[in-house]
Design an enzyme around this catalytic site. Structure first.
Site, PDB file in Angstrom:
ATOM      1  N   ARG A   1     -13.050  13.127 -36.539  1.00 27.75           N
ATOM      2  CA  ARG A   1     -13.725  12.494 -35.391  1.00 27.75           C
ATOM      3  C   ARG A   1     -12.861  11.461 -34.674  1.00 27.75           C
ATOM      4  NH1 ARG A   1     -17.701  12.788 -39.218  1.00 27.75           N
ATOM      5  NH2 ARG A   1     -19.231  14.418 -38.806  1.00 27.75           N
TER       6      ARG A   1
ATOM      7  N   LYS B   1      -6.214  11.626 -21.206  1.00 29.53           N
ATOM      8  CA  LYS B   1      -6.849  12.942 -21.073  1.00 29.53           C
ATOM      9  C   LYS B   1      -6.131  13.894 -22.008  1.00 29.53           C
ATOM     10  CE  LYS B   1      -8.527  13.174 -16.304  1.00 29.53           C
ATOM     11  NZ  LYS B   1      -8.339  13.856 -15.008  1.00 29.53           N
TER      12      LYS B   1
ATOM     13  N   GLU C   1       5.945  15.679  -9.326  1.00 31.46           N
ATOM     14  CA  GLU C   1       4.761  14.932  -9.793  1.00 31.46           C
ATOM     15  C   GLU C   1       5.033  13.430  -9.804  1.00 31.46           C
ATOM     16  OE1 GLU C   1       1.604  15.683 -10.599  1.00 31.46           O
ATOM     17  OE2 GLU C   1       1.518  17.721 -11.398  1.00 31.46           O
TER      18      GLU C   1
ATOM     19  N   LYS D   1       0.328   5.231 -12.309  1.00 26.28           N
ATOM     20  CA  LYS D   1      -0.610   5.937 -13.195  1.00 26.28           C
ATOM     21  C   LYS D   1      -1.419   4.919 -14.010  1.00 26.28           C
ATOM     22  CE  LYS D   1      -2.429   9.335 -15.559  1.00 26.28           C
ATOM     23  NZ  LYS D   1      -2.521  10.726 -15.818  1.00 26.28           N
TER      24      LYS D   1
ATOM     25  N   GLU E   1     -12.461   8.925 -14.458  1.00 30.79           N
ATOM     26  CA  GLU E   1     -12.429   9.666 -13.194  1.00 30.79           C
ATOM     27  C   GLU E   1     -13.787   9.710 -12.499  1.00 30.79           C
ATOM     28  OE1 GLU E   1      -9.830  13.109 -13.159  1.00 30.79           O
ATOM     29  OE2 GLU E   1     -10.697  13.769 -11.256  1.00 30.79           O
TER      30      GLU E   1
ATOM     31  N   ARG F   1      -9.361   7.830  -9.864  1.00 26.88           N
ATOM     32  CA  ARG F   1      -8.464   8.659 -10.692  1.00 26.88           C
ATOM     33  C   ARG F   1      -8.245  10.016 -10.024  1.00 26.88           C
ATOM     34  NH1 ARG F   1      -7.757   8.840 -17.250  1.00 26.88           N
ATOM     35  NH2 ARG F   1      -6.147  10.429 -17.250  1.00 26.88           N
TER      36      ARG F   1
ATOM     37  N   ASN G   1      -4.883  13.763  -8.074  1.00 23.23           N
ATOM     38  CA  ASN G   1      -4.938  15.196  -7.769  1.00 23.23           C
ATOM     39  C   ASN G   1      -4.384  15.527  -6.386  1.00 23.23           C
ATOM     40  OD1 ASN G   1      -6.124  15.820 -10.242  1.00 23.23           O
ATOM     41  ND2 ASN G   1      -8.168  15.341  -9.473  1.00 23.23           N
TER      42      ASN G   1
ATOM     43  N   HIS H   1      -3.313  19.024  -5.557  1.00 26.16           N
ATOM     44  CA  HIS H   1      -3.744  19.895  -6.656  1.00 26.16           C
ATOM     45  C   HIS H   1      -4.757  20.962  -6.249  1.00 26.16           C
ATOM     46  CE1 HIS H   1      -1.451  17.159  -9.052  1.00 26.16           C
ATOM     47  NE2 HIS H   1      -1.822  17.702 -10.195  1.00 26.16           N
TER      48      HIS H   1
ATOM     49  N   HIS I   1      -3.200  24.266  -7.448  1.00 30.15           N
ATOM     50  CA  HIS I   1      -3.797  25.095  -8.503  1.00 30.15           C
ATOM     51  C   HIS I   1      -4.016  26.516  -8.009  1.00 30.15           C
ATOM     52  CE1 HIS I   1      -5.665  21.548 -10.955  1.00 30.15           C
ATOM     53  NE2 HIS I   1      -4.418  21.813 -11.301  1.00 30.15           N
TER      54      HIS I   1
ATOM     55  N   HIS J   1       3.994  24.250 -12.573  1.00 30.96           N
ATOM     56  CA  HIS J   1       2.922  23.407 -12.043  1.00 30.96           C
ATOM     57  C   HIS J   1       3.460  22.451 -10.954  1.00 30.96           C
ATOM     58  CE1 HIS J   1      -0.749  21.106 -12.004  1.00 30.96           C
ATOM     59  NE2 HIS J   1      -0.097  20.003 -12.310  1.00 30.96           N
TER      60      HIS J   1
HETATM   61  P1  NAD Z   1       5.722  21.518 -21.126  1.00 36.01           P
HETATM   62  O1  NAD Z   1       5.228  20.607 -22.151  1.00 36.01           O
HETATM   63  O2  NAD Z   1       5.388  22.957 -21.245  1.00 36.01           O
HETATM   64  O3  NAD Z   1       7.292  21.348 -20.993  1.00 36.01           O
HETATM   65  C1  NAD Z   1       8.006  22.158 -20.086  1.00 36.01           C
HETATM   66  C2  NAD Z   1       9.114  22.975 -20.787  1.00 36.01           C
HETATM   67  O4  NAD Z   1      10.182  22.098 -21.079  1.00 36.01           O
HETATM   68  C3  NAD Z   1       8.683  23.585 -22.111  1.00 36.01           C
HETATM   69  O5  NAD Z   1       9.320  24.824 -22.239  1.00 36.01           O
HETATM   70  C4  NAD Z   1       9.238  22.616 -23.146  1.00 36.01           C
HETATM   71  O6  NAD Z   1       9.507  23.245 -24.364  1.00 36.01           O
HETATM   72  C5  NAD Z   1      10.497  22.151 -22.468  1.00 36.01           C
HETATM   73  N1  NAD Z   1      10.936  20.802 -22.808  1.00 36.01           N
HETATM   74  C6  NAD Z   1      10.182  19.697 -22.902  1.00 36.01           C
HETATM   75  N2  NAD Z   1      10.957  18.625 -23.106  1.00 36.01           N
HETATM   76  C7  NAD Z   1      12.222  19.065 -23.168  1.00 36.01           C
HETATM   77  C8  NAD Z   1      13.465  18.418 -23.345  1.00 36.01           C
HETATM   78  N3  NAD Z   1      13.561  17.101 -23.429  1.00 36.01           N
HETATM   79  N4  NAD Z   1      14.575  19.195 -23.390  1.00 36.01           N
HETATM   80  C9  NAD Z   1      14.500  20.541 -23.242  1.00 36.01           C
HETATM   81  N5  NAD Z   1      13.356  21.212 -23.028  1.00 36.01           N
HETATM   82  C10 NAD Z   1      12.232  20.470 -22.998  1.00 36.01           C
HETATM   83  O7  NAD Z   1       5.211  21.105 -19.669  1.00 36.01           O
HETATM   84  P2  NAD Z   1       5.048  19.733 -18.881  1.00 36.01           P
HETATM   85  O8  NAD Z   1       5.448  20.072 -17.503  1.00 36.01           O
HETATM   86  O9  NAD Z   1       5.680  18.572 -19.547  1.00 36.01           O
HETATM   87  O10 NAD Z   1       3.478  19.502 -18.967  1.00 36.01           O
HETATM   88  C11 NAD Z   1       2.567  20.442 -18.440  1.00 36.01           C
HETATM   89  C12 NAD Z   1       1.257  20.271 -19.137  1.00 36.01           C
HETATM   90  O11 NAD Z   1       0.786  18.947 -18.933  1.00 36.01           O
HETATM   91  C13 NAD Z   1       0.153  21.196 -18.628  1.00 36.01           C
HETATM   92  O12 NAD Z   1      -0.501  21.788 -19.715  1.00 36.01           O
HETATM   93  C14 NAD Z   1      -0.800  20.244 -17.898  1.00 36.01           C
HETATM   94  O13 NAD Z   1      -2.128  20.683 -17.951  1.00 36.01           O
HETATM   95  C15 NAD Z   1      -0.598  18.974 -18.650  1.00 36.01           C
HETATM   96  N6  NAD Z   1      -0.926  17.758 -17.899  1.00 36.01           N
HETATM   97  C16 NAD Z   1      -1.779  16.893 -18.480  1.00 36.01           C
HETATM   98  C17 NAD Z   1      -2.103  15.718 -17.832  1.00 36.01           C
HETATM   99  C18 NAD Z   1      -3.006  14.725 -18.512  1.00 36.01           C
HETATM  100  O14 NAD Z   1      -3.409  13.747 -17.879  1.00 36.01           O
HETATM  101  N7  NAD Z   1      -3.314  14.931 -19.754  1.00 36.01           N
HETATM  102  C19 NAD Z   1      -1.555  15.404 -16.577  1.00 36.01           C
HETATM  103  C20 NAD Z   1      -0.659  16.319 -16.018  1.00 36.01           C
HETATM  104  C21 NAD Z   1      -0.342  17.488 -16.697  1.00 36.01           C
HETATM  105  N1  GLY Z   2      -4.972  14.661 -13.574  1.00 34.14           N
HETATM  106  C1  GLY Z   2      -4.242  13.636 -14.177  1.00 34.14           C
HETATM  107  C2  GLY Z   2      -5.091  12.507 -14.663  1.00 34.14           C
HETATM  108  O1  GLY Z   2      -6.190  12.302 -14.252  1.00 34.14           O
HETATM  109  O2  GLY Z   2      -4.650  11.787 -15.494  1.00 34.14           O
END
Ligand code: NAD
Ligand code: GLY
Length: 364
Positions: A123, A144, A186, A228, A238, A242, A246, A249, A253, A266
Site C-alpha cells: 500500500r 504521477k 519537452e 514543473k 491537476e 497542471r 499538456n 499534447h 497524442h 513522444h
Molecule cells: P524511456 O524511459 O522509454 O527512455 C527512452 C529510451 O532511452 C529508452 O530506450 C531507454 O532505454 C533509453 N535510455 C534512457 N536513458 C538512457 C541513457 N542515459 N543512455 C542511453 N539510453 C537511455 O522514455 P522517456 O522519454 O524518458 O519517457 C517516456 C515515458 O514517460 C512515457 O511512458 C510517458 O508516459 C512518461 N511520462 C510520464 C510523465 C509523468 O508525469 N509521470 C510525464 C511525461 C512523460
Molecule cells: N503530464 C505531466 C504532468 O502532469 O506531470
C-alpha cells in the site's frame, strides 16, 4: 550541483541536478533518513541498467545498504500490469518491507513503472527518482506514476511523490540523439508555458544543448524542473494549472496514435503539437510571433515542425475527439497567449482544429 524544491507541505522534496551524483547516492539516502536495515530495490531497463546500475548499487552497498536490482526491457511495453507484478515479485524475493525504498533509475518508462510499484507495494513505500533522460525532467517530478492498459495509456496509476530526485546529468551523455531532441522539445515546453526568457536562452544555446554540454544541460534542466516544480506545487492533482503541462499534447497524442506508436517519439509528436497549438493561437487573433518563435526554436533543436504528410486529417480528428483531455463533450486545448503564457481553452470549434491540421501538413 543545483538544487530546487517541490513545495508540498510535509511531502515537499528536493531535486538535485548535477554530474556524478549517482556515485554519491549513499550520502543522499542517509541525508533523507533512509535507514540501513530495510532492503532497497533498484529498477532500471536494459539500456540504462548495464551502463549505470552497478554505480548506484555499488555506492549504496559501500554506504552499508542492502541492495537488490531488477532490469526490465526498455520501452513503453514495460509499463504493464504484468511487469508491475514482476517488480512486486522482485520486491518480495528481496525482502522489501514497509520501510524499504524502490529506486527508479531510467527514463520516464522506468520512473512511471517503478514509481507505481512503490505506490502499490504494501500500500505504498518510499521511492527515489534517478532520471536518465531529458524528458524525465518532467516524469520524475510531480508524483504521477502509472502503467498502461492495452486500450489506454497511463490509465492504471496513482499520485505518489518521491523522497527526492537525483538527476545525474552525466548519464545523459549516452542518450541516443533522437531521444536528446525529443527530450529537448519537452524541456523547452516549460519555457513556452511560463518563462519567455528561458525560451530565448534555449534558442541561443540550442547547439550547446544538442552537443550535451554539461553546463548548458544543467542550467536547462534546472529551469525546466523549476517550472514543473512550480506547477506541481500549486496543483498537485491537476484540478487546474497542471493541465498547462499538456501544451501540444491534444494534437501530439493524436499524431502519435495515428502514425502508429513507436513511429514518432513522444517528444517529436509534442513538438509538432506545440507548433499546431501556436498556429491555433494566432488564428484566434493572438500575436503572430507566438507561431514564428515556436516554430523557429523547435527547428533549431532539429525537430520536425509539420505534420507528416502521410497522416490523415480525419483520422487525427477522430483520435482527438476521444483523447482523455476530451471532457464534457469538448476538446481541451492549452493555447499559448504569449511566449511564456498559456490558457486552458475548452471552447475551440472543431472546424478551427481542422483548419490548423490542414495548414500544418507537410514535410518541413
Ligand atoms: P524511456 O524511459 O522509454 O527512455 C527512452 C529510451 O532511452 C529508452 O530506450 C531507454 O532505454 C533509453 N535510455 C534512457 N536513458 C538512457 C541513457 N542515459 N543512455 C542511453 N539510453 C537511455 O522514455 P522517456 O522519454 O524518458 O519517457 C517516456 C515515458 O514517460 C512515457 O511512458 C510517458 O508516459 C512518461 N511520462 C510520464 C510523465 C509523468 O508525469 N509521470 C510525464 C511525461 C512523460
Ligand atoms: N503530464 C505531466 C504532468 O502532469 O506531470
Amino acid at each position: 550541483m543545483k538544487q530546487l524544491k517541490v513545495e508540498l507541505g510535509d511531502r515537499s522534496y528536493p531535486i538535485y541536478i548535477g554530474a556524478g551524483l549517482l556515485e554519491q547516492a549513499a550520502a543522499y539516502f542517509q541525508q533523507h533518513g533512509i535507514g540501513l536495515k530495510s532492503p532497497i530495490l533498484i529498477v532500471s531497463d536494459d539500456q540504462v541498467g548495464p551502463r549505470y546500475i552497478d554505480r548506484v548499487a555499488g555506492a549504496l552497498r559501500e554506504g552499508g545498504y542492502i541492495v537488490a536490482t531488477r532490469i526490465v526491457p526498455s520501452g513503453e511495453t514495460s509499463k504493464s500490469l504484468a511487469m508491475l507484478e514482476e517488480l512486486v515479485s522482485a520486491g518480495l524475493e528481496a525482502g522489501l518491507d514497509r520501510s524499504s525504498t524502490i529506486v527508479a533509475l531510467g527514463g520516464g518508462v522506468v520512473g512511471d513503472l517503478a514509481g507505481f510499484a512503490a505506490a502499490s507495494y504494501m500500500r505504498g513505500i518510499r521511492f527515489v527518482q534517478m532520471p536518465t533522460t531529458i524528458l524525465a525532467h518532467d516524469s520524475s517530478v510531480g508524483g504521477k506514476v502509472a502503467v498502461n492498459h492495452p486500450r489506454a495509456k497511463n490509465i492504471i496509476g496513482a499520485f505518489h511523490q518521491p523522497e527526492f530526485v537525483l538527476y545525474d546529468i552525466a548519464t545523459l551523455q549516452s542518450l541516443p540523439p533522437r531521444e536528446v531532441r525529443a527530450g529537448l522539445a519537452e524541456l523547452i515546453k516549460e519555457g513556452f508555458i511560463l518563462n519567455r526568457s528561458f525560451v530565448e536562452w534555449f534558442e541561443a544555446h540550442a547547439d550547446a544543448l544538442l552537443a550535451l554540454e554539461p553546463e548548458a544541460l544543467e542550467h536547462a534542466l534546472y529551469e525546466g524542473c523549476k517550472v514543473k516544480a512550480y506547477v506541481v506545487s500549486n496543483d498537485e492533482r491537476e484540478d487546474g494549472i497542471r493541465a498547462w503541462l499538456n501544451l501540444g499534447h491534444t494534437f501530439g497524442h493524436a499524431f502519435e496514435a495515428v502514425a502508429g506508436y513507436g513511429e514518432l517519439l513522444h517528444g517529436e509528436a509534442i513538438a509538432i503539437g506545440m507548433v499546431c497549438a501556436a498556429r491555433l493561437s494566432v488564428n484566434l487573433g493572438n500575436d503572430p510571433e507566438i507561431f514564428t518563435v515556436t516554430e523557429r526554436a523547435l527547428r533549431k533543436l532539429g525537430l520536425q515542425v509539420r505534420i507528416p504528410a502521410n497522416l490523415d486529417v480525419n483520422d487525427i480528428m477522430n483520435v482527438m475527439m476521444h483523447d482523455k483531455k476530451f471532457r464534457e463533450g469538448q476538446m481541451v486545448f492549452i493555447v499559448p497567449t504569449e511566449i511564456g503564457k498559456v490558457e486552458i481553452n475548452k471552447q475551440i470549434a472543431s472546424q478551427s482544429v481542422r483548419d490548423v491540421l490542414e495548414a500544418m501538413k507537410g514535410e518541413a
